[in-house]
Design a protein around this motif. Sequence first.
Motif, short mmCIF file in Angstrom:
data_model
loop_
_atom_site.label_atom_id
_atom_site.label_comp_id
_atom_site.label_asym_id
_atom_site.label_seq_id
_atom_site.Cartn_x
_atom_site.Cartn_y
_atom_site.Cartn_z
N ASP A 38 37.92 47.15 43.35
CA ASP A 38 37.32 48.44 43.02
C ASP A 38 36.17 48.21 42.04
O ASP A 38 36.37 47.59 40.98
CB ASP A 38 38.37 49.36 42.40
N ASP A 41 36.54 49.24 38.24
CA ASP A 41 37.29 48.41 37.29
C ASP A 41 36.36 47.57 36.43
O ASP A 41 36.75 47.13 35.33
CB ASP A 41 38.26 47.49 38.04
N SER A 59 32.12 44.21 42.91
CA SER A 59 33.14 43.87 43.90
C SER A 59 32.67 42.74 44.80
O SER A 59 33.46 41.88 45.21
CB SER A 59 33.49 45.10 44.74
N SER A 121 41.74 41.62 35.65
CA SER A 121 41.77 42.96 36.23
C SER A 121 42.27 42.94 37.66
O SER A 121 43.18 43.71 38.03
CB SER A 121 40.37 43.57 36.16
N LEU A 122 41.72 42.08 38.52
CA LEU A 122 42.14 42.05 39.92
C LEU A 122 43.54 41.48 40.07
O LEU A 122 44.33 41.94 40.91
CB LEU A 122 41.14 41.22 40.74
N GLU A 124 46.09 41.77 37.97
CA GLU A 124 47.02 42.84 37.62
C GLU A 124 47.00 43.95 38.67
O GLU A 124 48.03 44.58 38.93
CB GLU A 124 46.69 43.38 36.24
N ARG A 125 45.84 44.20 39.26
CA ARG A 125 45.74 45.24 40.30
C ARG A 125 46.61 44.88 41.50
O ARG A 125 47.33 45.75 42.04
CB ARG A 125 44.28 45.38 40.71
N ASN A 128 50.43 45.08 40.45
CA ASN A 128 50.85 46.48 40.34
C ASN A 128 51.01 47.13 41.70
O ASN A 128 51.95 47.91 41.93
CB ASN A 128 49.83 47.26 39.51
N ALA A 129 50.10 46.83 42.62
CA ALA A 129 50.22 47.39 43.98
C ALA A 129 51.48 46.88 44.67
O ALA A 129 52.19 47.64 45.34
CB ALA A 129 48.98 47.03 44.79
N VAL A 365 51.72 44.37 33.53
CA VAL A 365 52.13 44.86 34.85
C VAL A 365 53.50 45.53 34.84
O VAL A 365 54.01 45.90 35.90
CB VAL A 365 52.10 43.72 35.89
N THR A 554 45.04 34.72 41.61
CA THR A 554 44.70 35.98 42.28
C THR A 554 44.40 35.74 43.75
O THR A 554 44.85 36.49 44.63
CB THR A 554 43.49 36.62 41.60
N LEU A 579 46.38 50.30 47.09
CA LEU A 579 45.13 49.74 46.58
C LEU A 579 44.02 50.78 46.56
O LEU A 579 43.14 50.75 45.69
CB LEU A 579 44.70 48.55 47.44
#
Length: 581
Positions: A38, A41, A59, A121-122, A124-125, A128-129, A365, A554, A579
């Motif tokens: 995203d 972010d 991105s 950031s990515l 953890e994204r 979390n998803a 997370v 990641t 996402l």
Amino acid sequence: MMRRRSDLPPIDSQPWSGLIPADSFYARLAQWSDVLVDDEDYAPLYKNSARGRPSIPPSLVVLAMLLQYHDDCSDAEAEQRMRFDLRWKHALGIGLEEEGFDATLLCRFRRRLLECGLERSLFERLVNAARKIGLIAKDAAQLLDSSHVLGAAGARDTYTLIRGGIRKLLRSLGYSPASRVGLSDRLWWYIDPEAPEKPEIDWAEAEARAAHLKDIVRDAREALSLAEGATTTPATNEAAALLEKIVSDDVEEGPPPPQGPKRKGRPPKKKEEEPERPMSGQRDASPEEDGPRLRRGVAKDRVLSVVDPRMRVGHKSKRQAWAGYKVHIAEEPESELITQVGVRPANEYDADAAPDLVGGQRKSVGLRPRELLCDGAYGSADVRARLREMGVEVVAKMRPLTDSKHFRKDEFEIDLGANGGEGSVSCPAGVTTTDYRMARDGWYRPVKLFRFPREACDGCELRERCLGGPAGRSKRPVRQPPGRQVQLHYHEEEIQKARKAQRTPEQRKALREKLRPRAKVERKIAELVRPHGLRQGRYFGEQKTDLQAVFTATMANAKRLFTLSVEDADLADSLRDALAA
């Protein structure tokens, strides 16, 4: 100003896209690129201003970095692949005639990520998803293991370190080939562009090396005196502290230590009527011997490089060592997704990193594993106690004690609840003692030291296996050894609980079965360090090496999520919604 991918004109379907295998990372990344990263972010990286040239969408840069760590290529190679590699063009969604962006953008983007704290950031994204769609339970058991990362800098000898430290300090003070005001000829040599990097001396001669060491130590003190009298800056303070540490760790002065036979224990008292005489093999210290010389042994936290002061020497065993860092990986065994990754100093014990890794993922997370399956390096009593306070149970083998000639502490029966809660210790011969005194452990914490009476030990048939004979365990004891003593640990209750669960063959077999999933995290580490290049650090410094580990993890998580989505269409829809939310 930040430009988003939605601001770019759409790309027509390319006729060559069918050449990319559908099950490859490139094809799957292209399929998920619209929701994987995203742009919002990474908005803190850019100024909120309409002035200036629109940026490359963040991105797009992050996707290029995932491809870079997947293919284990440099920034320059990544630039070339964006221009000529059809797989990269398909994954990034750029046309055949588009050139991508310059390699320097990757360098500047990484620096901004670290400055703003967005390098995770990515990572953890994605975690979390996965947690939202049920791939990872909040309290699921996790696997934990570590591996070594070779530093990008080279380990240097003491002479090179001191010269480099002087050069770095002088440059931080503003001295350069164009600015030499107030600098002596000796110190000018360190920043003179025409001076040789290494002095031309006979390095095979010990006297020449000693003279050179004396000169550079004197120059180091002169450079430090310049720093004390100048207006200091953070860079100057850092360079001065580094030079002081290098000299203190690697150089010693004064009379050389005695070379007589080593003797443990309290030294005998000197007789006042007899003058002190040098021990055998020791010469009277001459003025030359009082000068600087290389320190015997290696300092525990010794600096290895001036350009990467955080790099340290780590040991896998007595014979296997490396210079660099250590990476720790936590993985959820069912989904095989990495839940936490961190780079730590190479000389740090594995157990010291476990509480920070577990606490870090709880904050970032929202995960707190109920169990941590790991090897014996993470299973120390202190870590077991700290993680138990956090609600985490450590499942690991207790490392065996190594004294094979005498009765070990684990062969004594320790009852912490006996004697009204004061505790008792029973020896293999069946003698029980409740006599103890308070002592201090290596961290100056109060611990109990239980003592058996000397009369009971003198007449015991097992004395030699317990105390080592008439002279005790030492060949040259300072005094007659007392009875056997057993010192408890500060967290002795944790040790007793762990050993109690590993006492019988059935218990040890059950523990092996429970730890069997640890092979998954070992395979995950092998995936990161071999095909994706995490074994070799790319950048100087612990912070940048941590960024490399985070982006590599990641990318590995993205690969795993793509695979799980192919196997389950409903899961793919749920992941896309999570996402895109």
